[in-house]
Design an enzyme around this catalytic site. Structure first.
Site, PDB file in Angstrom:
ATOM      1  N   HIS A  37       0.889  -0.941   0.113  1.00  0.00           N
ATOM      2  CA  HIS A  37       0.132   0.436  -0.268  1.00  0.00           C
ATOM      3  C   HIS A  37       0.842   1.337  -0.131  1.00  0.00           C
ATOM      4  O   HIS A  37       0.533   2.161  -0.811  1.00  0.00           O
ATOM      5  CB  HIS A  37      -0.966   0.056   0.628  1.00  0.00           C
ATOM      6  CG  HIS A  37      -1.405   0.842   1.482  1.00  0.00           C
ATOM      7  ND1 HIS A  37      -2.207   1.696   0.268  1.00  0.00           N
ATOM      8  CD2 HIS A  37      -1.297   2.276   2.271  1.00  0.00           C
ATOM      9  CE1 HIS A  37      -3.371   2.817   1.302  1.00  0.00           C
ATOM     10  NE2 HIS A  37      -1.961   3.538   2.079  1.00  0.00           N
ATOM     11  N   TYR A  38       1.916   1.243   0.820  1.00  0.00           N
ATOM     12  CA  TYR A  38       2.616   2.285   0.400  1.00  0.00           C
ATOM     13  C   TYR A  38       3.665   2.628  -0.607  1.00  0.00           C
ATOM     14  O   TYR A  38       4.039   3.105  -0.414  1.00  0.00           O
ATOM     15  CB  TYR A  38       3.414   2.744   2.195  1.00  0.00           C
ATOM     16  CG  TYR A  38       2.321   2.832   3.552  1.00  0.00           C
ATOM     17  CD1 TYR A  38       1.621   4.389   3.167  1.00  0.00           C
ATOM     18  CD2 TYR A  38       1.841   2.243   4.052  1.00  0.00           C
ATOM     19  CE1 TYR A  38       0.840   4.555   4.361  1.00  0.00           C
ATOM     20  CE2 TYR A  38       1.064   2.662   4.819  1.00  0.00           C
ATOM     21  CZ  TYR A  38      -0.216   3.956   4.817  1.00  0.00           C
ATOM     22  OH  TYR A  38      -0.367   4.351   5.808  1.00  0.00           O
ATOM     23  N   HIS A  39       4.019   1.319  -1.065  1.00  0.00           N
ATOM     24  CA  HIS A  39       4.395   1.711  -1.854  1.00  0.00           C
ATOM     25  C   HIS A  39       3.774   2.336  -3.191  1.00  0.00           C
ATOM     26  O   HIS A  39       4.207   2.615  -4.115  1.00  0.00           O
ATOM     27  CB  HIS A  39       5.016  -0.339  -2.567  1.00  0.00           C
ATOM     28  CG  HIS A  39       5.128  -0.028  -4.015  1.00  0.00           C
ATOM     29  ND1 HIS A  39       7.405  -0.038  -4.203  1.00  0.00           N
ATOM     30  CD2 HIS A  39       5.101  -0.309  -4.873  1.00  0.00           C
ATOM     31  CE1 HIS A  39       7.519   0.300  -5.428  1.00  0.00           C
ATOM     32  NE2 HIS A  39       6.123  -0.276  -5.501  1.00  0.00           N
TER      33      HIS A  39
END
Ligand code: CA
Length: 656
Positions: free
Chosen positions: A295-297
């Site tokens: 997700h943070y990628h």
């Protein structure tokens, strides 16, 4: 200031009153003139009126200037073709009644009082308190204003905006990781740099939607407040991680969108400098962002990409360093590799599960620049254009993602294995874990994260979801991994089958070596070897899709009526016991469902303990048989096993 607030109070009417005729406009804040470059082309009349001491008229002229302004553009707002969802309409209309949409995990939205209480904290989850200050209902109110032409949205927005300014002053703010939030001053919520940066970005949207309805006095307060935001960021950047990236990207937006500020060029340069540096620091050479969280990628891709778009649209692309674009491209490439053919992502770390609808806008945006990557084009067009890569399985060794796949379409089988280096906040101690997708069904969804942080109760919930044993990997005495620093022992994808081998120094006295054979790219054989002086219980943990069940013979299987199932059997050269435990999967914040979680346990003395697992995609588990055994003793230089599936023998061997 006193006089200003006396007048502001008129604006701070209860919700019902907001539907009455417009209260008088806010008095101007003359501080705005010292913040602007009044010698900028187009600002001549503003400057002349200000010099003549008529700041009322100068403010009116400033509003006129912004309404006519050209030469500054944002690709992220379209005030002509308003794209608004039903959900956004609801957020906007509930926002008019002070029922503020703060977080999808807390629905229905809470009511924040007729006289808004910006410190209301109904559940002590930090995200609920922080994200209130992102005002996610304001841009939707702007869209509703544009959609309906109803000025009550604009008046209410201005009233809430000024109310927020009055009740959330920027007092002394010291950046520290050790602030006790349960007792912290409001400033640590309202002015946390991540929230401030969010407002910098989305107040551009609000500004554009509401521009036709602004009054000159409000404009001056808005600009002074916006400037305070940008300056607060420049003095309080986060040290690292996605927060720093967000702050830099949004400072770039501020500098690009409001070049009228004297400090704008500096904001832009500072933000671009940080992004240019951090893309080298935070993104590994294989394209993965170093929090190792899908997700943070994704968020990081869009941070870098959106900064690029904003700068390109306004003629500043040259200010980003060489290689920036290629790095973003590699980030997109690893994302479509580790994701499944239906666009869903493994929920490693704190990741939620995203779906096609969530991802499509990103792929469509990326295709504008990376359309020469046929897979990006295919994802962006849902398969109508483009094509799949000319390879199947692929290892991303630096970040430790190993993708074993039989294809790229809906009929494929795909495992994404995670075994990487130490990582940051959103990562979890899960080295060796995997998700396994077959024909549209994810049979081993990661437990997810459920919540982030807050009171002790919230933190305990978080802790449950991040612990090692709720992942598909090996533990000693049920404890979390002491070290998460895997390396690759072997990777082979040339022949009919794929082999991956990874090793993690999991505990001081125990190393975990995991071999994954993707036999004929049809089924998986996993060999786990735990070696080192440790004595105790070694557990092989598996966490299954909802509906999976453990059978009396120690096998686990699903029995979906559509004939898309798996059969899992675990063997060991030590005596094995299998134990069922509490199991949950959380695909989105604050939602979870029960599922089978089980540990296959063996007692360990000084000698290594070894397990061999067969995961077989089947139509009907009861109609298939699986046997497996390890050949020979533990050998640091390789592994050998005999596997029998439905009477057919497979001899597996790999020498390092
Ligand atoms: Ca997890």
């Amino acid at each position: 200031m006193k006089k200003l607030f006396a007048q502001l109070r008129l604006l701070l009417l209860p919700a019902a009153a907001a539907f009455m005729p417009s209260p008088c406009a806010a008095q101007i804040d003359t501080a705005v003139f010292s913040l602007l470059s009044l010698d900028r082309p187009g600002m001549e009349r503003v400057a002349a009126l200000h010099d003549a001491g008529d700041d009322e008229a100068a403010a009116a002229e400033l509003l006129h200037y912004f309404r006519r302004r050209s030469g500054v553009t944002t690709p992220f707002v379209d005030t002509v073709n308003i794209a608004i969802t039903d959900e956004e309409r609801r957020w906007a209309d509930e926002g008019m009644e002070h029922r503020f949409f703060v977080h999808t995990g807390y629905q229905p939205s809470f009511h924040y009082g007729d006289d808004i209480d910006w410190q209301y904290w109904p559940v002590h989850d930090n995200e609920l308190r922080w994200q209130l200050h992102r005002m996610k209902w304001w841009a939707p109110m702007g869209k509703r204003f544009r959609e309906t032409g109803d000025e009550r949205y604009a008046r209410e927005w201005m009233a809430q905006y000024l109310d927020w300014m009055r009740k959330n002053p920027l007092t002394a703010y010291h950046r520290s990781e050790n602030i006790e939030l349960e007792t912290a001053d409001n400033v640590y919520f309202a002015w946390r740099p991540l929230e401030v940066s969010d407002r910098l970005e989305f107040q551009i949207h609000q500004f554009l939607y509401f521009l036709p309805a602004l009054d000159a006095g409000f404009l001056t307060h808005f600009l002074v407040n916006y400037h305070r935001h940008a300056e607060h960021i420049t003095g309080h950047f986060s040290k690292q991680g996605n927060h720093l990236l967000f702050e830099a990207q949004r400072l770039v937006f501020a500098g690009v969108f409001f070049p009228e500020f004297r400090d704008a060029a500096q904001w832009r340069a500072r933000g671009a400098e940080i992004l240019g540096r951090e893309i080298g620091v935070q993104v590994y050479d294989d394209g993965m962002q170093y929090e190792l969280d899908p997700h943070y990628h994704l968020e990081s891709i869009n941070i870098f990409y959106n900064a690029l778009r904003m700068m390109t649209a306004n003629g500043y692309r040259d200010e980003l360093p060489d290689g920036y674009l290629d790095k973003v491209r590699s980030m997109v490439e690893i994302l479509y590799n580790i994701s499944f053919p239906d666009y869903t992502n493994p929920m490693f770390g704190d990741a939620k599960q995203h779906d096609r609808d969530f991802l499509l806008p990103s792929y469509r945006a990326w295709a504008e620049v990376f359309g020469d990557d046929a897979m990006v084009l295919r994802m962006a067009t849902e398969g109508r254009e483009g094509s799949v890569p000319d390879y199947l399985s692929r290892a991303f060794r630096t970040s430790g993602f190993y993708v074993l796949r039989s294809g790229w379409d809906g009929g494929a089988t795909q495992m994404t294995l995670k075994a990487g280096p130490p990582a940051f906040w959103h990562n979890q101690p899960d080295n060796g874990t995997f998700e396994l997708w077959h024909r549209g069904r994810n049979f081993f969804p990661d437990s997810g994260s459920y919540v982030y942080a807050g009171s002790r109760e919230i933190n305990e919930l978080r802790q449950w979801f991040r612990r090692t044993r709720v992942h598909n990997t090996l533990t000693l005495d049920g404890r979390d991994l002491e070290r998460t620093d895997s390396h690759c022992l072997a990777w082979s994808t040339g022949g009919k089958s794929d082999v991956a081998a990874v090793e993690n120094p999991s505990y001081d006295s125990l190393t975990h070596r995991r071999w994954v054979f993707f036999v004929e790219r049809r089924f998986f054989v996993i060999v786990d070897e735990a070696y080192g002086p440790a004595e105790g219980s070694v557990e092989l943990n598996y966490n299954f899709i909802e509906g999976a069940e453990l059978a009396a013979d120690g096998s686990a299987a699903t029995s979906f009526p559509d004939g898309n199932n798996i059969l899992v059997r675990v063997f060991s050269d030590s005596p094995l016991a299998v134990q069922e435990r509490e199991g949950w999967v959380s695909r989105s914040y604050r939602s979870r469902s029960e599922r089978l979680s089980a540990a296959w346990k063996a007692a360990k003395g000084g000698d290594p303990v070894r397990f061999i697992t067969v995961i077989l995609p089947v139509d009907d588990a009861s109609a298939h048989s699986v046997e497996a055994r390890l050949r020979g003793e533990f050998d640091p230089h390789g592994v050998a096993a005999d596997v029998k599936v439905d009477g057919r023998r497979y001899k597996l061997r790999y020498n390092l």
